[in-house]
Design a protein around this motif. Structure first.
Motif, PDB file in Angstrom:
ATOM      1  N   ALA A 144      19.583  42.327  -9.832  1.00  0.00           N
ATOM      2  CA  ALA A 144      19.869  40.700  -9.841  1.00  0.00           C
ATOM      3  C   ALA A 144      21.225  40.604  -8.931  1.00  0.00           C
ATOM      4  N   ILE A 145      21.249  39.572  -8.355  1.00  0.00           N
ATOM      5  CA  ILE A 145      22.430  39.196  -7.627  1.00  0.00           C
ATOM      6  C   ILE A 145      23.399  38.378  -8.679  1.00  0.00           C
ATOM      7  N   LEU A 146      24.504  38.889  -9.175  1.00  0.00           N
ATOM      8  CA  LEU A 146      25.401  38.135 -10.007  1.00  0.00           C
ATOM      9  C   LEU A 146      26.570  37.195  -9.439  1.00  0.00           C
ATOM     10  N   LEU A 147      27.126  37.900  -8.304  1.00  0.00           N
ATOM     11  CA  LEU A 147      28.280  37.098  -7.548  1.00  0.00           C
ATOM     12  C   LEU A 147      28.549  37.728  -6.098  1.00  0.00           C
ATOM     13  N   ARG A 148      28.559  36.711  -5.448  1.00  0.00           N
ATOM     14  CA  ARG A 148      28.934  36.907  -3.985  1.00  0.00           C
ATOM     15  C   ARG A 148      30.116  36.346  -3.689  1.00  0.00           C
ATOM     16  N   ASP A 149      30.973  37.000  -2.969  1.00  0.00           N
ATOM     17  CA  ASP A 149      32.218  36.864  -2.782  1.00  0.00           C
ATOM     18  C   ASP A 149      32.641  37.023  -0.975  1.00  0.00           C
ATOM     19  N   ALA A 272      35.466  39.083 -12.893  1.00  0.00           N
ATOM     20  CA  ALA A 272      34.807  37.620 -12.742  1.00  0.00           C
ATOM     21  C   ALA A 272      33.439  37.733 -12.945  1.00  0.00           C
ATOM     22  N   ALA A 273      32.744  38.782 -12.179  1.00  0.00           N
ATOM     23  CA  ALA A 273      31.384  38.849 -12.776  1.00  0.00           C
ATOM     24  C   ALA A 273      31.123  39.166 -14.190  1.00  0.00           C
ATOM     25  N   ARG A 274      31.790  39.967 -15.036  1.00  0.00           N
ATOM     26  CA  ARG A 274      31.839  40.263 -16.305  1.00  0.00           C
ATOM     27  C   ARG A 274      31.793  39.034 -17.169  1.00  0.00           C
ATOM     28  N   ASP A 275      32.971  38.131 -16.563  1.00  0.00           N
ATOM     29  CA  ASP A 275      32.970  36.905 -17.408  1.00  0.00           C
ATOM     30  C   ASP A 275      31.897  35.990 -17.259  1.00  0.00           C
ATOM     31  N   GLY A 276      30.957  36.302 -16.387  1.00  0.00           N
ATOM     32  CA  GLY A 276      29.755  35.376 -16.267  1.00  0.00           C
ATOM     33  C   GLY A 276      29.883  34.390 -15.132  1.00  0.00           C
ATOM     34  N   LEU A 277      30.969  34.515 -14.253  1.00  0.00           N
ATOM     35  CA  LEU A 277      31.476  33.562 -12.970  1.00  0.00           C
ATOM     36  C   LEU A 277      30.309  34.158 -12.072  1.00  0.00           C
ATOM     37  N   THR A 278      30.024  32.752 -11.430  1.00  0.00           N
ATOM     38  CA  THR A 278      29.370  33.289 -10.160  1.00  0.00           C
ATOM     39  C   THR A 278      30.047  33.038  -8.820  1.00  0.00           C
ATOM     40  N   VAL A 279      31.399  32.741  -8.923  1.00  0.00           N
ATOM     41  CA  VAL A 279      32.275  32.726  -7.954  1.00  0.00           C
ATOM     42  C   VAL A 279      33.531  33.031  -8.595  1.00  0.00           C
ATOM     43  N   VAL A 280      34.534  33.805  -7.652  1.00  0.00           N
ATOM     44  CA  VAL A 280      35.789  34.230  -8.022  1.00  0.00           C
ATOM     45  C   VAL A 280      36.799  32.839  -7.997  1.00  0.00           C
TER      46      VAL A 280
END
Length: 483
Positions: A144-149, A272-280
């Motif tokens: 699954a894609i969690l975060l794209r920056d 950021a991903a570990r913290d549940g964020l989808t954006v940095v």
């Protein structure tokens, strides 16, 4: 041409040189960490192998397979073809019998967590909605894609059902690297399978490379080729020091000039991903800065160009509240030297959005330190996101109201009049009209566009001709379309 690309200490693990040869070595200047680095003088000294380091690092490098298939009806495809022909002379025909579009991408990634977190390049999974991860032992898993920056060209994906015994790669220290240090690039070039290449650090803090907003790269001559994107740049301790992202090449193959994103930025994105964020989320300064030319450096009494010059300040911004003034020269961020706007942006972005940081500045002929409060850019008014779906040159564009937060995200000056283009669909009418992410729409047919509601109202009108004024990088451009 810049092409994006869709190791304990070694001596202890390798063949030990005779004591006499060790004593005969010429000691080089101490490294940054205080340890001495020796130059090999005998044949025995250079009969070394990187195999122990590869065995440690290779299980952490994975292949990333991404795909996206967009299904569209015949009616929708026909309507698009008709409008393309009307406004842009698009020839009839198409993209398959149903107008379907399929995209696929192949790259590399690095396991950074036993729970299945994988770091890769954002461009490897750009516009993709399905991702599979293949481990070094060829087992494959959905992810699954969690975060794209896109601003760092990094992304984080997670194996949906991670198996036991995953081997994450430990983070190294990119700031401890020196030019001439051995490194290895591990990835899947050209899809042939996991491959290891070896080289040295050719340069540090490379900017003006152009593959991401935060340009601050490790340059290496370790062979990097298409498919290495997202793979690991590894030091001789088997630790991750960078993510391979681009090569300089006119043929698409490796010419010994490759670039990797330093692990410091990788850590920020993974956290950021570990913290549940989808954006940095990054700190906001509220100041426009510029590079220092030789003439400016000479006028300020500097023996060479260095630092970044404060060109303007926004009211009530952290920069203004810290006491920065127009004409100040920022030389350091928490003691780290910055030589250009790209280096400053990289160092400042790593500070996060809590606490404070210190700038070393030159004001006039005196040097001093200012303390800047860290925090995200404010959303002074709602974005009111609008995806234009009406027949107009804006069809396929997503626009938002401007604010410091939007300006920070899209890297546009603020304050600015108009609405900002947040995204433009590929092959859309807006793309054909030349609209780009970061453009600010100022007016349409002479009518000012202050909010996204204004643009929505205007594009719902029936016009035979369109006059569009946009602000791009501080310059207002006017375009005309008829149909």
């Amino acid at each position: 041409m810049l092409t994006r690309l869709a190791l304990p200490a070694l001596a202890a693990a390798l063949v030990a040189a005779p004591a006499a040869a060790q004593m005969a070595r010429t000691e080089a200047p101490p490294a940054k960490d205080g340890t001495a680095k020796a130059v090999p003088l005998s044949k025995t000294d250079v009969q070394l192998s990187f195999a122990p380091v590869v065995k440690r690092a290779a299980p952490s490098v994975v292949n990333v397979y991404a795909s996206h298939v967009e299904k569209r009806s015949n009616a929708r495809a026909s309507a698009m073809d008709e409008f393309m022909r009307r406004f842009f002379g698009e020839p009839e025909g198409g993209r398959g019998p149903r107008g379907d579009r399929a995209q696929r991408s192949l790259g590399s990634g690095v396991l950074v967590d036993g729970s299945g977190l994988v770091i890769t390049n954002a461009h490897v999974i750009d516009n993709m909605n399905e991702v599979r991860i293949a481990l070094s032992d060829r087992r494959e898993f959905e992810a699954a894609i969690l975060l794209r920056d896109p601003r760092t060209d990094l992304a984080v994906v997670k194996i949906k059902t991670p198996p036991a015994g995953l081997t994450p790669m430990p983070f190294g220290d990119a700031d401890a690297l020196e030019v001439g240090d051995f490194v290895m690039a591990i990835g899947n070039p050209f899809g042939v399978g996991q491959t290891v290449t070896q080289g040295i650090v050719s340069a540090l803090a490379r900017t003006q490379v152009g593959s991401a907003d935060y340009q601050y790269f490790i340059q290496t001559d370790a062979a990097i080729n298409p498919g290495n994107s997202g793979g690991a740049l590894v030091d001789l301790r088997g630790q991750l020091v960078g993510i391979n992202t681009a090569i300089y090449s006119q043929s698409g193959g490796s010419h010994g000039i490759g670039f990797a994103i330093p692990v410091s930025m990788v850590k920020a994105v993974v956290d950021a991903a570990r913290d549940g964020l989808t954006v940095v989320r990054r700190p906001w300064l509220g100041a426009r800065i510029q590079s220092v030319s030789p003439d400016i450096a000479d006028s300020m009494g500097l023996d060479h160009p260095t630092g970044v010059l404060v060109a303007s300040l926004q009211a009530k911004s952290p920069a203004e509240e810290a006491g920065l003034k127009r004409g100040d020269l920022i030389l350091t961020v928490d003691g780290q030297t910055v030589d250009d706007p790209e280096a400053f942006g990289y160092r400042f972005a790593l500070k996060g959005i809590q606490g404070q940081t210190r700038f070393g500045i030159l004001r006039g002929t005196g040097r001093q330190t200012v303390t800047v409060k860290l925090g995200p850019a404010p959303e002074t008014r709602p974005r009111d996101v609008l995806k234009v779906r009406t027949r107009s040159p804006f069809l396929g564009a997503t626009v938002v109201n401007t604010s410091p937060a939007v300006a920070e995200d899209l890297q546009v000056d603020f304050p600015v009049e108009g609405v900002a283009v947040q995204a433009v669909d590929d092959n859309s009418f807006a793309a054909r009209a030349g609209l780009q992410k970061g453009d600010v729409v100022v007016s349409v047919n002479g009518m000012p566009v202050a909010t996204t509601k204004d643009l929505d109202r205007i594009t719902r009108s029936s016009f035979n001709a369109w006059e569009i004024a946009i602000n791009r990088g501080g310059e207002v451009l006017t375009s005309y379309f008829s149909g």
